[in-house]
Structure formats: structure tokens, C-alpha cells
Design an enzyme around this catalytic site. Structure first.
Site, PDB file in Angstrom:
ATOM      1  NE  ARG A  46      -2.805   0.415   3.393  1.00 53.93           N
ATOM      2  CZ  ARG A  46      -2.067   0.653   4.492  1.00 53.93           C
ATOM      3  NH1 ARG A  46      -1.399   1.784   4.612  1.00 53.93           N
ATOM      4  NH2 ARG A  46      -2.011  -0.235   5.459  1.00 53.93           N
ATOM      5  CE1 TYR A  98     -16.582  11.242 -15.252  1.00 59.43           C
ATOM      6  CE2 TYR A  98     -16.023  11.201 -12.923  1.00 59.43           C
ATOM      7  CZ  TYR A  98     -16.461  10.551 -14.053  1.00 59.43           C
ATOM      8  OH  TYR A  98     -16.770   9.226 -13.988  1.00 59.43           O
ATOM      9  CG  ASP A 170      -9.760  16.025 -14.414  1.00 57.39           C
ATOM     10  OD1 ASP A 170      -9.091  15.459 -15.293  1.00 57.39           O
ATOM     11  OD2 ASP A 170     -10.795  15.529 -13.918  1.00 57.39           O
ATOM     12  CE  LYS A 195     -12.873   8.042 -17.903  1.00 57.40           C
ATOM     13  NZ  LYS A 195     -13.152   9.278 -17.207  1.00 57.40           N
TER      14      LYS A 195
HETATM   15  C1  LIG Z   1     -13.542   9.670 -15.891  1.00 58.69           C
HETATM   16  C2  LIG Z   1     -13.111  10.982 -15.377  1.00 58.69           C
HETATM   17  C3  LIG Z   1     -12.799  11.162 -14.018  1.00 58.69           C
HETATM   18  C4  LIG Z   1     -12.963  10.056 -12.997  1.00 58.69           C
HETATM   19  O1  LIG Z   1     -12.067   9.023 -13.222  1.00 58.69           O
HETATM   20  P1  LIG Z   1     -12.378   7.478 -12.861  1.00 58.69           P
HETATM   21  O2  LIG Z   1     -11.119   6.805 -13.267  1.00 58.69           O
HETATM   22  O3  LIG Z   1     -13.568   7.058 -13.654  1.00 58.69           O
HETATM   23  O4  LIG Z   1     -12.647   7.425 -11.399  1.00 58.69           O
HETATM   24  C5  LIG Z   1     -12.353  12.402 -13.615  1.00 58.69           C
HETATM   25  N1  LIG Z   1     -12.239  13.433 -14.492  1.00 58.69           N
HETATM   26  C6  LIG Z   1     -12.536  13.305 -15.790  1.00 58.69           C
HETATM   27  C7  LIG Z   1     -12.392  14.466 -16.700  1.00 58.69           C
HETATM   28  C8  LIG Z   1     -12.984  12.078 -16.277  1.00 58.69           C
HETATM   29  O5  LIG Z   1     -13.306  11.973 -17.563  1.00 58.69           O
END
Ligand SMILES: *Cc1c(COP(=O)(O)O)cnc(C)c1O
Length: 379
Positions: A46, A98, A170, A195
Site C-alpha cells: 500500500r 466531471y 484535471d 481514459k
Molecule cells: C472519468 C473521469 C474522471 C474520474 O475518473 P475514474 O477513473 O472514472 O474514477 C475524472 N475526471 C474526468 C475528466 C474524467 O473523464
């Protein structure tokens, strides 16, 4: 090292012990100590795992951070970042973030005593007006999801830096291939590696990096204390995905531009959202701070047309949440990814029922256009 080379040789990209050109997948919870407290840098997985460490160093190298952190999801990474703050602290957050981030803020973090002001971060003056004595961070996405609004990172980061407010970006949509927020003055960068970084719809993961040694120490503490870490197999998968990030992003963008050209001229389309369009309000800033406009395209059908009928009639483009994979994915934000936002808030930010979000994959463009034609024929 240039970007394309970093994706392949950055971080820890091979194994010194055996010469293996890939990092081994260290499926272990613990590590043998030679004497009490004498070990090779790892005590418990961890806290640290060599496969995860390789990926963590890689994201730091890709974004220009001092240290990286890998989490079990982008959301786990977001939660850990927000855990830097305490009851009573205030955060300015973008109005088009998001959906899951919005849910985390409203259903979890507010309950724990953090306070938030939602602003359109593409308007620098609105960010300035939202600053309070207890403001600790500015959290934003650019381009945003799903309306692809652009925030001038350099301007807003400079604006809040004077007050020692952290800028958190982000960077999931752009990826470091097209945008490097830390080089523009941001302090922390976050990715849903589920993604584009993973890129193949086969792994859920989150990555975080920062330019601040102090923030890095705090994040390391929180990552271990909260424990939402990425496992070794998934760490390896994300690293494997990143090796082709450059050629994939270039291909996504090439296809996206052709689809945008096709959509803007279509009679059943009300509006196309893509930062590469000259009449996009953020186009000039995007051109300045990004090296590419990415593979995400949103479009609004003419009023009253059914987005549902459109997406359900497609045969090649997959109807699914998520984005950023080699295969094209399509969805209706109002009914799917942004369904947890109240209808009033959705309309306030401009997410109409006719809005369709397309994550353009890297298939042959002719097949994608043919499939979109099939959708329009249904309307
Ligand atoms: C999908 C997404 C998230 C969240 O990520 P997860 O891996 O699904 O928890 C955060 N920000 C953006 C812009 C996203 O597209």
C-alpha cells in the site's frame, strides 16, 4: 528527452536485475527485511510497490512533476487531493467538471465541512471574485466535459498564486501530449488514466503529480493513509498504454478534425463544440496553451431531435460512458455521464437533452462517417 521518447523510456521503463525491457509485475504485499528496518526501499505494497512506482515516476516525468502517485481510479485520486484540505477550507471549482467530481463534492466533501464556490473558470474575473480568505484551492478542467470550454491556465494560476491558493487541473481530456498544466503554473495535475493514458478501455486508474515537494509529501502520506492505491497489474497496464500515447493522440485528433468538418456542415446539427474550431470562444487560448485540440467532440442536434434515437441506431460507434479509448464511444451526457446533476444545474451550464458527446477513436475515418450517416438517417 522529447515527449514521444518519455512515453517509452521515461519513469522506470525496464528491469535492472534481469534486463527485461518491461517492468516486472510485482504481485507482492510485503518485502523481506534483512535486519529490522533494513530493506530495499519497500515495506508494504500500500505504501509502495515497484510496478506502481515505475508508473508514478513516469507520470511525473510526462507532466514535469517532482513525484507521481497512482490510484485505484481518477475519483480516488480526486478524493485524496481534496483530503489535503480541512473543515472550513474553501475551494473554487469549475462549473463544468466531471459528473463524478461534482457528486464527490456535493454528496461527500460538503458533508465533511469543505466549502465550494462553483464558477465558470474560463472567465478569470469570476475566479478572482470567488476568492475568500479561507480559499485553499482552485480546481478546474480544461477542456471541460462535455462542453469543451477552455480556461487560460496561465492567467488563473497566476491570479490565485499571489494568495497561496493551489491550482489543480484535471488534465484527463488533453493528456500531457496536448497540454502540460504544470508548465503553465498549475501546482497539481490529476488524470483519470482510465481514459486516454490507459487508452484501451481495459483499466480503471488515476494519476496525480505536483511541482511542490511539500504537496508531494502530503500526498504520499494521504495515499498511504487512505489507501486507494493502484494494484501492480493495473499499474503495468497503464504503463503499457502510455507507450503509444503520442501516436494515439495524434490519430484521435486527426479523426476528430475530419468528423468536426463533417458535422459543422450537417443540416440536422445545431452546434458543434470543439476547441479547434475558429469560432470556439476558447480557440485562441487553446491554440496558445495546447499542442493539439484532442479527440473529444460534442454536438447538439436541432431542437426536438432525439439524441437517444441517434446514438441507439449506430452500429460501429459504441454507446457507452467513458472516453479516450482506441474505439469510438458515444453518449448522451444529460441521460448518462451527467445524469447525477440536477436538470436545473445542467441547463445552467448548457447541457441540453439534444447534446451528444463523441469520443473519437482511431478507426478508419470512412467507417466512422458512414456510421454517423446511419444515425442521421434515423432522425
Ligand atoms: C472519468 C473521469 C474522471 C474520474 O475518473 P475514474 O477513473 O472514472 O474514477 C475524472 N475526471 C474526468 C475528466 C474524467 O473523464
Amino acid at each position: 528527452m522529447k515527449k514521444q521518447t518519455t512515453y517509452i523510456h521515461g519513469g522506470i521503463s525496464h528491469d535492472e536485475a534481469t534486463g527485461s525491457v518491461n517492468v516486472p509485475i510485482h504481485h507482492t504485499t510485503t518485502y523481506k527485511q534483512d535486519k529490522v528496518g533494513v530493506h530495499k526501499g519497500y515495506e508494504y505494497s500500500r505504501t509502495g510497490n515497484p510496478t506502481r512506482a515505475a508508473l508514478e515516476q513516469l507520470i511525473a516525468d510526462m507532466e514535469g512533476g517532482v513525484r507521481g502517485f497512482a490510484f485505484a481510479s481518477g475519483s480516488a485520486g480526486t478524493h485524496t487531493i481534496f483530503s489535503l484540505f480541512s473543515k472550513g477550507d474553501h475551494v473554487i471549482v469549475g462549473d463544468d467538471v466531471y459528473g463524478g467530481t461534482y457528486r464527490l463534492i456535493n454528496k461527500v466533501l460538503k458533508r465533511l465541512g469543505l466549502t465550494f464556490t462553483v464558477v465558470d473558470t474560463s472567465v478569470a474575473n469570476d475566479v478572482k471574485k470567488a476568492i475568500r480568505p479561507e480559499t485553499k484551492a482552485l480546481f478546474l478542467e480544461t477542456p471541460t466535459n462535455p462542453l469543451l470550454k477552455i480556461t487560460d491556465i496561465k492567467t488563473v494560476a497566476a491570479l490565485v498564486k499571489e494568495r497561496e491558493i493551489l491550482t489543480i487541473v484535471d488534465n484527463t481530456f488533453a493528456t500531457p501530449h496536448h497540454q502540460q498544466p504544470l508548465h503553465l503554473g498549475a501546482d497539481i495535475v490529476l488524470h483519470s488514466a482510465s481514459k486516454y493514458l490507459g487508452g484501451h478501455s481495459d483499466v480503471v486508474a488515476g494519476l496525480v503529480t505536483t511541482t511542490s515537494e511539500t504537496v508531494a509529501d502530503d500526498l504520499a502520506f494521504l495515499q498511504n493513509a487512505i489507501g486507494g492505491v493502484l494494484g501492480p497489474m493495473d499499474s503495468w497496464l497503464v504503463q503499457r498504454g502510455i507507450k503509444t500515447l503520442g501516436i494515439r493522440m495524434d490519430a484521435h485528433e486527426r479523426n476528430a478534425k475530419q468528423i468536426v468538418d463533417y458535422l459543422v456542415n450537417h443540416e440536422l446539427i445545431e452546434k458543434v463544440y470543439y476547441p479547434g474550431l475558429i469560432d470556439h470562444p476558447g480557440h485562441e487560448i487553446a491554440k496558445e496553451q495546447m499542442t493539439g485540440f484532442g479527440g473529444m467532440v460534442s454536438f447538439e442536434l436541432k431542437e426536438g431531435l432525439s439524441g437517444k434515437a441517434f446514438v441507439e441506431s449506430l452500429e460501429l460507434i459504441t454507446l457507452a460512458e467513458s472516453l479516450g479509448a482506441v474505439e469510438s464511444l458515444i453518449e448522451i451526457p444529460a441521460l448518462m455521464t451527467h445524469g447525477s446533476i440536477t436538470p436545473e444545474d445542467r441547463l445552467k451550464t448548457g447541457i441540453k437533452d439534444e447534446l451528444v458527446r463523441l469520443s473519437v477513436g482511431i478507426e478508419d475515418i470512412d467507417d466512422l462517417i458512414e456510421d454517423l450517416n446511419r444515425g442521421f438517417d434515423q432522425l
